[in-house]
Motif scaffolding. Structure first.
Motif, PDB file in Angstrom:
ATOM      1  N   SER A   1      -5.086   6.538  -2.878  1.00 36.20           N
ATOM      2  CA  SER A   1      -5.166   7.382  -1.686  1.00 36.20           C
ATOM      3  C   SER A   1      -4.416   8.692  -1.880  1.00 36.20           C
ATOM      4  O   SER A   1      -4.883   9.759  -1.460  1.00 36.20           O
ATOM      5  CB  SER A   1      -4.610   6.631  -0.469  1.00 36.20           C
TER       6      SER A   1
ATOM      7  N   TRP B   1       0.842  -1.198   0.000  1.00 36.52           N
ATOM      8  CA  TRP B   1       0.000   0.000   0.000  1.00 36.52           C
ATOM      9  C   TRP B   1       0.879   1.251   0.000  1.00 36.52           C
ATOM     10  O   TRP B   1       0.661   2.179  -0.791  1.00 36.52           O
ATOM     11  CB  TRP B   1      -0.912  -0.013   1.225  1.00 36.52           C
TER      12      TRP B   1
ATOM     13  N   GLU C   1      -6.120  12.558  -2.003  1.00 41.78           N
ATOM     14  CA  GLU C   1      -5.667  13.678  -1.165  1.00 41.78           C
ATOM     15  C   GLU C   1      -5.314  14.890  -2.010  1.00 41.78           C
ATOM     16  O   GLU C   1      -5.486  16.035  -1.580  1.00 41.78           O
ATOM     17  CB  GLU C   1      -4.463  13.260  -0.319  1.00 41.78           C
TER      18      GLU C   1
ATOM     19  N   ASP D   1      -4.769   0.581  -4.173  1.00 40.78           N
ATOM     20  CA  ASP D   1      -5.405   1.378  -3.117  1.00 40.78           C
ATOM     21  C   ASP D   1      -4.471   2.465  -2.604  1.00 40.78           C
ATOM     22  O   ASP D   1      -4.902   3.594  -2.346  1.00 40.78           O
ATOM     23  CB  ASP D   1      -5.826   0.469  -1.960  1.00 40.78           C
TER      24      ASP D   1
ATOM     25  N   ARG E   1       1.340   4.218  -2.946  1.00 45.62           N
ATOM     26  CA  ARG E   1       1.183   5.635  -2.609  1.00 45.62           C
ATOM     27  C   ARG E   1       2.433   6.428  -2.983  1.00 45.62           C
ATOM     28  O   ARG E   1       2.352   7.529  -3.530  1.00 45.62           O
ATOM     29  CB  ARG E   1       0.885   5.788  -1.118  1.00 45.62           C
TER      30      ARG E   1
END
Length: 340
Positions: A204, A165, A208, A200, A169
């Motif tokens: 994210s 994850w 944002e 995912d 990101r």
């Protein structure tokens, strides 16, 4: 109130419609059992929660098993090579040899070999294990550690992975910092845990930054270079093609390179590309591939050390097994540059 009677092998045999010796053969990996009977016994083991007697695993100095197993989904490519090097390094430090098996799914032959071998246990890497297979291993008291588990393992099964994850990101943050706003993701199979975690994490960071990632911009492939090239060709064909693509493996990122070349596009001038794994191929390709590095060899070492800790201890049935995630890092090379 009388204590609940523990499940016995006779219970398993009765539920499977077979004999105790035959059920015992299944849990010892014997080959002289039909596939249908093997399936019934494994299903009964899972349904009843049967666990056999605890195995005593003597130390190497006591003349005990000097083998550990590494079960891989395949041996093609450099991911498997790096995982093997890490497992072997940790095994050698413990005075153990490594037996490598390939799990040709959905065949259970790898499981029978593992049950029959009498090794200290197994590191099972990128194999889509079923609940019945895990139950059979638990019943036979064969300790295992899943390396990069394909699906979420039960809490009683140990695992070692990477911060997927966070890696996804990080890839998104890098592309956003370069000014990219039209982005696409080339993911692996939908049900694969590590692929979804990478997607995912990527989403994210975009959320944002208030950057949209349409559903059509996330496509799922089969982890192969040729399959990725076909999917990437469609992504790059439209007038609003993405200026950057995040591929959830380096192998698929090379497919994006192929699709870009076929479309007359240059990496990174026309499309920036970020991969995942940081395999040696990331340095060989021109321009060099920006990639999220998984410490694959270190993950293999950690999995083997965890396996030995489990095999040397008396893990209580039903107890939470250890979990470990190793950090990922972004390695920037020539495949990414500022958005035009």
């Amino acid at each position: 109130m009388p204590a609940e009677r523990p499940v016995t092998l006779a219970d398993v045999a009765a539920a499977a419609g077979t004999t105790v010796p035959t059920a015992s053969k299944v849990l010892r990996g014997r080959s002289d059992v039909s596939a249908a009977t093997r399936t019934r016994v494994m299903r009964a083991v899972e349904d009843l929660g049967y666990r056999g007697r605890a195995r005593r695993t003597p130390a190497v100095s006591d003349g005990g098993p000097q083998l550990v197993d590494l079960v891989l989904s395949g041996v093609d490519g450099t991911w498997a090579n790096r995982a093997l090097s890490g497992v072997e390094r940790a095994a050698a430090a413990a005075g153990l040899d490594v037996v490598v098996s390939v799990a040709h799914q959905p065949d259970d032959a790898w499981l029978a070999r593992l049950l029959a071998r009498g090794s200290r246990g197994a590191v099972v890497a990128l194999v889509d294990t079923t609940s019945e297979q895990l139950a059979a291993l638990a019943a036979a008291r064969v300790p295992i550690v899943l390396l990069d588990p394909v699906t979420q393992p039960p809490r009683t099964v140990a695992s070692v992975g990477a911060t997927n994850w966070t890696g996804g990101r990080t890839a998104a943050e890098h592309l956003l910092a370069l000014g990219h706003r039209r982005l696409a993701v080339l993911a692996g199979r939908r049900r694969h845990l590590y692929s979804q975690a990478r997607v995912d994490g990527f989403r994210s960071a975009l959320a944002e930054a208030d950057v949209a990632l349409p559903e059509a911009a996330v496509v799922h492939g089969d982890w192969t270079r040729t399959g990725a090239a076909a999917l990437a060709a469609d992504l790059l064909a439209g007038p609003d093609r993405p200026t950057a693509v995040f591929a959830c493996s380096d192998t698929m990122a090379l497919g994006v390179y192929d699709a870009a070349a076929s479309a007359g596009l240059k990496v990174p001038d026309d499309v920036a590309v970020v991969g995942f794994d940081d395999l040696p191929e990331a340095e060989w390709v021109v321009p060099g591939l920006t990639s999220v590095r998984q410490p694959i060899a270190q993950m293999g070492e950690a999995a083997l050390r965890m396996l030995l800790r489990i095999s040397d201890s008396s893990l209580v049935a039903g107890a939470d097994a250890p979990r470990e995630e190793l950090a990922t890092t972004l390695v920037v090379r020539g495949s990414t540059s500022a958005a035009a």
